[in-house]
Design a protein around this motif. Structure first.
Motif, short mmCIF file in Angstrom:
data_model
loop_
_atom_site.label_atom_id
_atom_site.label_comp_id
_atom_site.label_asym_id
_atom_site.label_seq_id
_atom_site.Cartn_x
_atom_site.Cartn_y
_atom_site.Cartn_z
N SER A 123 -13.10 5.04 -11.61
CA SER A 123 -13.69 5.21 -10.28
C SER A 123 -15.21 5.17 -10.33
O SER A 123 -15.87 4.87 -9.33
CB SER A 123 -13.23 6.53 -9.66
OG SER A 123 -13.55 7.62 -10.50
N SER A 182 -0.41 7.05 -0.72
CA SER A 182 -1.71 7.60 -1.08
C SER A 182 -2.86 6.64 -0.79
O SER A 182 -4.03 6.97 -1.02
CB SER A 182 -1.72 7.98 -2.56
OG SER A 182 -0.76 8.97 -2.84
N ASN A 184 -3.13 3.51 -2.20
CA ASN A 184 -3.39 2.63 -3.34
C ASN A 184 -2.82 1.24 -3.06
O ASN A 184 -1.66 1.09 -2.67
CB ASN A 184 -2.76 3.20 -4.61
CG ASN A 184 -3.27 4.59 -4.92
OD1 ASN A 184 -4.47 4.86 -4.88
ND2 ASN A 184 -2.36 5.50 -5.22
N THR A 195 -1.74 -2.58 -4.19
CA THR A 195 -1.31 -3.46 -5.28
C THR A 195 -1.10 -4.85 -4.71
O THR A 195 -0.41 -5.02 -3.69
CB THR A 195 0.00 -2.98 -5.92
OG1 THR A 195 -0.19 -1.67 -6.47
CG2 THR A 195 0.43 -3.92 -7.04
N GLY A 200 -9.09 0.87 -10.94
CA GLY A 200 -8.17 -0.22 -10.75
C GLY A 200 -7.96 -1.06 -11.98
O GLY A 200 -8.43 -0.71 -13.08
N THR A 213 0.86 -1.18 0.00
CA THR A 213 0.00 0.00 0.00
C THR A 213 0.90 1.23 0.00
O THR A 213 1.76 1.36 0.87
CB THR A 213 -0.91 0.02 1.24
OG1 THR A 213 -1.61 -1.22 1.34
CG2 THR A 213 -1.93 1.16 1.13
N ASN A 245 -5.82 -1.71 -6.85
CA ASN A 245 -7.01 -1.03 -6.32
C ASN A 245 -6.58 0.36 -5.86
O ASN A 245 -5.92 0.50 -4.82
CB ASN A 245 -7.59 -1.78 -5.14
CG ASN A 245 -8.43 -2.99 -5.52
OD1 ASN A 245 -8.79 -3.79 -4.68
ND2 ASN A 245 -8.76 -3.14 -6.80
N ASP A 246 -6.89 1.37 -6.66
CA ASP A 246 -6.56 2.73 -6.28
C ASP A 246 -7.57 3.27 -5.28
O ASP A 246 -8.72 2.82 -5.22
CB ASP A 246 -6.50 3.64 -7.51
CG ASP A 246 -5.30 3.32 -8.39
OD1 ASP A 246 -4.29 2.83 -7.86
OD2 ASP A 246 -5.38 3.56 -9.62
N LYS A 247 -7.15 4.25 -4.51
CA LYS A 247 -8.00 4.78 -3.45
C LYS A 247 -9.28 5.39 -4.00
O LYS A 247 -10.31 5.43 -3.31
CB LYS A 247 -7.22 5.81 -2.63
CG LYS A 247 -7.92 6.21 -1.34
CD LYS A 247 -7.04 7.11 -0.50
CE LYS A 247 -7.73 7.46 0.82
NZ LYS A 247 -6.88 8.35 1.66
#
Length: 241
Positions: free
Chosen positions: A219, A170, A172, A174, A200, A167, A194-196
């Motif tokens: 998103s 930010s 995010n 992986t 993704g 992580t 998986n981005d915040k």
């Protein structure tokens, strides 16, 4: 989608075992301060209500795989939670669950800011005898934001999956999931991002360096997917909105 679904069947088997082991058990408790907590990554697919063939192959493939793995992770963490308060010896904490004829033992040993975890089963469960079988082993940072797990075939020393995750600053996530066949050779690899902001991607591999499936999403839940042959050429693609 047999190649994509293979891991789901393997992980579902582990989930059934864990669910069964969690029944009719009682923790062994002892006083311990500052005990660590076992955590696990939660992979998510695109949030979408879209329907149709494209979505079924793209978004639903990712959602199904993410939910299956997260379900297995939840099984391990639920067992750990059920184990109660650990016994402490120096920098090692030990939790025990005593079931009907079997014992599940979690242990965590601290080294700097990392904990080394193991889960060992002994005794008889549904006709299978376990003797110091390691169900999983791994390491996690204190926050649980980075780590790795190795999951083993039932009552064996051979691996069926390895999971690692990081992580960034930010938030995010992986993650990598690698699966193995009965001989110990790699049979598949899955790379989640998986981005915040809820966007993704997922890439699926077999034994080569070229993906056989790639899915990306925004998103808002829209996305695209591509399927590749063994030479890396696109053979099918689609999108959803």
């Amino acid at each position: 989608m047999p190649r994509t679904l293979k891991i789901a069947g393997i992980l579902a088997t582990a989930a059934v075992l864990l669910a069964g082991c969690s029944k009719s058990s009682s923790p062994t408790s002892a006083s311990s301060a500052n005990a660590p907590n076992l955590s696990a990554p939660v992979f998510k697919g695109p949030g979408t209500n879209a329907a149709g063939a494209d979505t079924s192959y793209g978004a639903l493939t990712v959602n199904g795989l993410a939910a299956t793995f997260s379900g297995v992770s939840a099984g391990y963490t639920a067992l750990f939670t059920q184990a109660g308060t650990p016994k402490q010896s120096g920098s090692t904490w030990t939790w025990s669950i005593n079931g009907s004829g079997y014992t599940i033992t979690f242990s965590a040993t601290k080294s700097d800011t990392t904990y080394q975890w193991t889960d060992i089963i002994n005794g008889n469960y549904q006709g299978t005898s376990y003797s110091n079988w390691t169900a999983f082993a791994g390491a996690e940072t204190e926050s649980g934001s980075n780590g790795n797990w190795t999951l083993y075939n039932q009552n064996a020393k051979t691996m069926f999956a390895q999971v690692s995750w990081t992580t960034d600053a930010s938030g995010n996530l992986t993650g990598n999931i690698v699966t193995y066949d009965s001989t110990g050779a790699q049979s598949g690899k899955y790379v989640f991002v998986n981005d915040k902001d809820n966007s993704g991607s997922l890439e699926q591999y077999t034994t080569g360096t070229n993906p056989i499936l790639k899915v990306v999403w925004t998103s808002s839940g829209t996305g695209q997917w591509w399927e590749y042959d063994d030479q890396g050429d696109i053979i099918r693609s689609g999108s959803w909105s």
